[in-house]
Design a protein around this motif. Sequence first.
Motif, PDB file in Angstrom:
ATOM      1  N   VAL A 258       0.870  -1.176   0.000  1.00 36.42           N
ATOM      2  CA  VAL A 258       0.000   0.000   0.000  1.00 36.42           C
ATOM      3  C   VAL A 258       0.905   1.224   0.000  1.00 36.42           C
ATOM      4  CG1 VAL A 258      -1.676   1.362   1.287  1.00 36.42           C
ATOM      5  CG2 VAL A 258      -1.903  -1.125   1.203  1.00 36.42           C
ATOM      6  N   LEU A 259       0.772   2.041  -1.029  1.00 36.50           N
ATOM      7  CA  LEU A 259       1.552   3.275  -1.112  1.00 36.50           C
ATOM      8  C   LEU A 259       0.725   4.394  -0.505  1.00 36.50           C
ATOM      9  CD1 LEU A 259       4.310   4.255  -2.315  1.00 36.50           C
ATOM     10  CD2 LEU A 259       2.942   5.211  -4.165  1.00 36.50           C
ATOM     11  N   ALA A 260       1.024   4.748   0.741  1.00 33.49           N
ATOM     12  CA  ALA A 260       0.221   5.718   1.486  1.00 33.49           C
ATOM     13  C   ALA A 260       1.007   7.008   1.687  1.00 33.49           C
ATOM     14  CB  ALA A 260      -0.213   5.132   2.831  1.00 33.49           C
ATOM     15  N   VAL A 261       1.438   7.581   0.584  1.00 35.23           N
ATOM     16  CA  VAL A 261       2.117   8.871   0.601  1.00 35.23           C
ATOM     17  C   VAL A 261       1.307   9.838  -0.255  1.00 35.23           C
ATOM     18  CG1 VAL A 261       4.379   7.801   0.936  1.00 35.23           C
ATOM     19  CG2 VAL A 261       3.589   8.314  -1.389  1.00 35.23           C
ATOM     20  N   PRO A 262       1.494  11.167  -0.080  1.00 32.19           N
ATOM     21  CA  PRO A 262       0.733  12.125  -0.889  1.00 32.19           C
ATOM     22  C   PRO A 262       0.961  11.904  -2.385  1.00 32.19           C
ATOM     23  CG  PRO A 262       1.824  13.237   0.939  1.00 32.19           C
ATOM     24  CD  PRO A 262       2.360  11.839   0.918  1.00 32.19           C
ATOM     25  N   ALA A 263      -0.080  12.159  -3.165  1.00 30.66           N
ATOM     26  CA  ALA A 263       0.031  11.994  -4.619  1.00 30.66           C
ATOM     27  C   ALA A 263       1.136  12.872  -5.196  1.00 30.66           C
ATOM     28  CB  ALA A 263      -1.306  12.309  -5.284  1.00 30.66           C
ATOM     29  N   ASN A 264       1.376  14.024  -4.587  1.00 30.71           N
ATOM     30  CA  ASN A 264       2.448  14.896  -5.070  1.00 30.71           C
ATOM     31  C   ASN A 264       3.808  14.224  -4.997  1.00 30.71           C
ATOM     32  OD1 ASN A 264       0.294  16.693  -5.019  1.00 30.71           O
ATOM     33  ND2 ASN A 264       1.481  18.386  -4.196  1.00 30.71           N
ATOM     34  N   VAL A 265       3.946  13.214  -4.116  1.00 23.82           N
ATOM     35  CA  VAL A 265       5.234  12.554  -3.896  1.00 23.82           C
ATOM     36  C   VAL A 265       5.430  11.371  -4.835  1.00 23.82           C
ATOM     37  CG1 VAL A 265       6.631  11.354  -2.131  1.00 23.82           C
ATOM     38  CG2 VAL A 265       5.275  13.346  -1.491  1.00 23.82           C
ATOM     39  N   TRP A 266       4.360  10.907  -5.471  1.00 26.74           N
ATOM     40  CA  TRP A 266       4.498   9.743  -6.367  1.00 26.74           C
ATOM     41  C   TRP A 266       5.588   9.966  -7.405  1.00 26.74           C
ATOM     42  CZ3 TRP A 266      -1.413   8.979  -7.775  1.00 26.74           C
ATOM     43  CH2 TRP A 266      -2.090   8.516  -6.629  1.00 26.74           C
ATOM     44  N   ARG A 267       5.723  11.205  -7.856  1.00 27.84           N
ATOM     45  CA  ARG A 267       6.668  11.462  -8.947  1.00 27.84           C
ATOM     46  C   ARG A 267       8.132  11.344  -8.508  1.00 27.84           C
ATOM     47  NH1 ARG A 267       4.222  16.606  -8.020  1.00 27.84           N
ATOM     48  NH2 ARG A 267       5.658  18.196  -7.214  1.00 27.84           N
ATOM     49  N   GLY A 399      -1.467  -3.291 -10.447  1.00 37.99           N
ATOM     50  CA  GLY A 399      -0.792  -4.553 -10.164  1.00 37.99           C
ATOM     51  C   GLY A 399      -1.049  -4.994  -8.736  1.00 37.99           C
ATOM     52  N   ARG A 400       0.012  -5.143  -7.964  1.00 38.05           N
ATOM     53  CA  ARG A 400      -0.085  -5.572  -6.575  1.00 38.05           C
ATOM     54  C   ARG A 400       0.136  -4.415  -5.606  1.00 38.05           C
ATOM     55  NH1 ARG A 400      -0.386 -11.003  -7.064  1.00 38.05           N
ATOM     56  NH2 ARG A 400      -0.277 -11.349  -4.808  1.00 38.05           N
ATOM     57  N   VAL A 401      -0.017  -3.189  -6.120  1.00 30.13           N
ATOM     58  CA  VAL A 401       0.170  -1.980  -5.304  1.00 30.13           C
ATOM     59  C   VAL A 401      -1.143  -1.214  -5.226  1.00 30.13           C
ATOM     60  CG1 VAL A 401       1.417   0.196  -5.049  1.00 30.13           C
ATOM     61  CG2 VAL A 401       2.596  -1.819  -5.977  1.00 30.13           C
ATOM     62  N   ALA A 402      -1.615  -0.951  -4.007  1.00 32.39           N
ATOM     63  CA  ALA A 402      -2.794  -0.114  -3.775  1.00 32.39           C
ATOM     64  C   ALA A 402      -2.336   1.262  -3.299  1.00 32.39           C
ATOM     65  CB  ALA A 402      -3.719  -0.765  -2.750  1.00 32.39           C
ATOM     66  N   PHE A 403      -3.203   2.263  -3.461  1.00 30.63           N
ATOM     67  CA  PHE A 403      -2.847   3.641  -3.161  1.00 30.63           C
ATOM     68  C   PHE A 403      -3.777   4.198  -2.081  1.00 30.63           C
ATOM     69  CE2 PHE A 403      -1.594   2.664  -7.444  1.00 30.63           C
ATOM     70  CZ  PHE A 403      -0.324   3.220  -7.564  1.00 30.63           C
ATOM     71  N   ALA A 404      -3.219   4.997  -1.194  1.00 30.40           N
ATOM     72  CA  ALA A 404      -4.014   5.598  -0.122  1.00 30.40           C
ATOM     73  C   ALA A 404      -3.451   6.963   0.244  1.00 30.40           C
ATOM     74  CB  ALA A 404      -4.022   4.691   1.118  1.00 30.40           C
TER      75      ALA A 404
END
Length: 436
Positions: A258-267, A399-404
């Motif tokens: 689970v990638l639970a960081v701000p969307a601004n940080v995805w990049r 894939g096998r990664v969810a976002f929060a």
Amino acid sequence: MTAVREFDAIVVGAGFAGVTAARELRARGLRPVVIEARHRIGGRTWTDTFDGLPIEYGGGWISPFAKLAMAELDRYDIPLLEGVLPMPEWAVFPVEDGSLESFDGNVALGRLGELLTTIFEGSEKLLPRPHEPLFAGERIRAVAGQSLRERLDSLHLDTRDDMWISTLVGGFAGGSSKDGAYEALAQWWQVAGGKLADWITIEGQAPASGMSALVQEILNDAEADLHLNSPVTRVDDDGSLVRVTTASGREFAAPVAVLAVPANVWRTIDFRPGLPPVHAETAERGIGVPHTSRLWLRVRGDFGPVHVRDVENGLLTPMFTHAVLDNGEQLLTGYSQDPSLDVSRPEQVRAALQRLLPQAELISYRAHDWGHDPYSLGGWTLRRPGQLTQLPEVQEPHGRVAFANDGIASGWNGFVDGAIESGFRAAGQAADIAGK
């Protein structure tokens, strides 16, 4: 380096979204590990003290209408302190020539309330189910591309009214009313009850023990192995296993993440394979307001509780009394969405205060610049025009990664309640992928 593999799920980020996801994964029978970039938990919530007084550098208020957040307070027996802000006796607002004038507090804030009611008139038809923002179909899609500035222009307000309401909604949008979506702020209005008396609950109600204490309670229930000071730089998904690499080179591997960081940080993270187009676009455009600092100022001066608003895109706006201290001094809190204000330089903070409130003498202050925080790259969320229609896609796992994170919540988008909502959803998605 051999990856650590004694976990069933990896959670990246220990803010409200991440710790909620970790707890719910544990409840589904998975063993989570939580990897956090900072030296602390909480993400964009952060309880601290300033001259012995409790303060919040990030999100610090919970509306009684925020049902998920309220349920967490009830679960951990943490009272919500309501009405913690003193009523302002006077206000400093802009006038037609851009200068600032003093007004009776009830008069100025009363007018601001009337203007809010005006701009959100009819929003109940756009958002009849505000926790399902696309429920109205074409009706809401038709306005999803409208900016707050365009909505204000359609009302043909006089100059002063336009200045007053634009500094408020522009501040929520990160400085400029051109940047925020009208439907996004209208959704805030509706999830908070759809009336002015309800709207004011989005500020001024605080957990008695502070936000950080609530985050810690949730994390305790997750029984997760926690790794601080571990910024994630890379996420590899080979279709059967997710490998997460930190800046130090340490690797963690698990069937799901689970990638639970701000969307601004995805990049800032190297995804292999890359992000889907909608996630990549969201990361590039951003959802969190890009330039925001939170300030706490201890001041002295012969004046009562005050509410100050500069012009839209002003250097420090809003600013208001948080508490009147026993010795007559005041603790003010304020926000800046202007990247030219360097909150690390006292002379700049003092000059900004002097412009807005020359009666106040700055004794000391504390501040945090969320825009330059590498693990936030911005503050709270307010969707940009057009982003609402992408919400269903961006909520989906890859894939096998969810976002929060709070920015992809359906309901209280941009608030702690929204972060909790997204943590629940991502945990369910990850558990389903893992077959739990």
